[in-house]
Scaffold this motif. Structure first.
Motif, short mmCIF file in Angstrom:
data_model
loop_
_atom_site.label_atom_id
_atom_site.label_comp_id
_atom_site.label_asym_id
_atom_site.label_seq_id
_atom_site.Cartn_x
_atom_site.Cartn_y
_atom_site.Cartn_z
N SER A 172 60.00 16.94 44.04
CA SER A 172 59.56 15.62 43.59
C SER A 172 59.19 14.73 44.76
O SER A 172 58.23 13.97 44.71
CB SER A 172 60.64 14.94 42.76
OG SER A 172 60.84 15.63 41.55
N VAL A 173 59.96 14.82 45.84
CA VAL A 173 59.72 13.96 47.01
C VAL A 173 58.53 14.46 47.81
O VAL A 173 57.70 13.67 48.26
CB VAL A 173 60.99 13.89 47.88
CG1 VAL A 173 60.72 13.18 49.20
CG2 VAL A 173 62.11 13.20 47.13
N THR A 174 58.41 15.78 47.99
CA THR A 174 57.38 16.30 48.89
C THR A 174 56.05 16.59 48.22
O THR A 174 55.00 16.36 48.81
CB THR A 174 57.86 17.59 49.56
OG1 THR A 174 58.17 18.55 48.55
CG2 THR A 174 59.06 17.34 50.43
#
Length: 152
Positions: A5-7
């Motif tokens: 989700s972050v990357t």
């Protein structure tokens, strides 16, 4: 999922995220409930080490099966990983080995608290009772109050 989700891709758009989240929350709730019940029966110096060992073992097994952690790993890497787990378990054993054995004050399963179970007061007569088929007031257990015979 958090890393993805972050990357790269937001995982909130996939249904598997919500299924895994529900399973995670349910697992946490049931584990807390189980530990609470276990601490009512046993001392925390017994419950916490057993929980630690079982949780660690299940996490290692899940990692080996689902994520194939050891696939392509060198023998030394696998050995050091498993040896570290063994040292953790040995530490738990050494910390808890000198405690005294405890004796339970109540039975393991309390038959009086089973939901929906009907408790019959006395199925067997007392050992000092002279006749087997009578109630304490002397009446026959197979007759109803109106004097009719009941099937037992």
């Amino acid at each position: 999922m958090i890393t993805f989700s972050v990357t790269d891709k937001m995982q909130l758009t996939y249904p598997i995220f919500y299924i895994m989240f529900i399973i995670m929350v349910a697992s946490c709730v049931f584990q807390v409930k189980f530990l609470n019940q276990a601490t009512k029966l046993y001392n925390t110096t017994t419950v916490v080490p057993v929980n630690h060992i079982f949780f660690t073992t299940s996490a290692i097994t899940a990692g080996i099966i689902f994520y194939q952690e050891f696939l392509g790993a060198a023998f030394l890497t696998v050995f050091i990983y498993l040896f570290g787990c063994f040292l953790s378990f040995l530490g738990v054993f050494l910390v808890t080995r000198n405690r005294e054995k405890e004796h339970l004050q109540q039975s393991y399963i309390d038959l009086g608290n089973i939901p929906g179970k009907q408790m019959l007061d006395k199925i067997q007569p007392d050992s000092n009772s002279l006749s087997y088929g009578t109630l304490p007031d002397g009446s026959d257990s197979t007759k109803s109050q109106s004097g009719e015979k009941k099937e037992v």
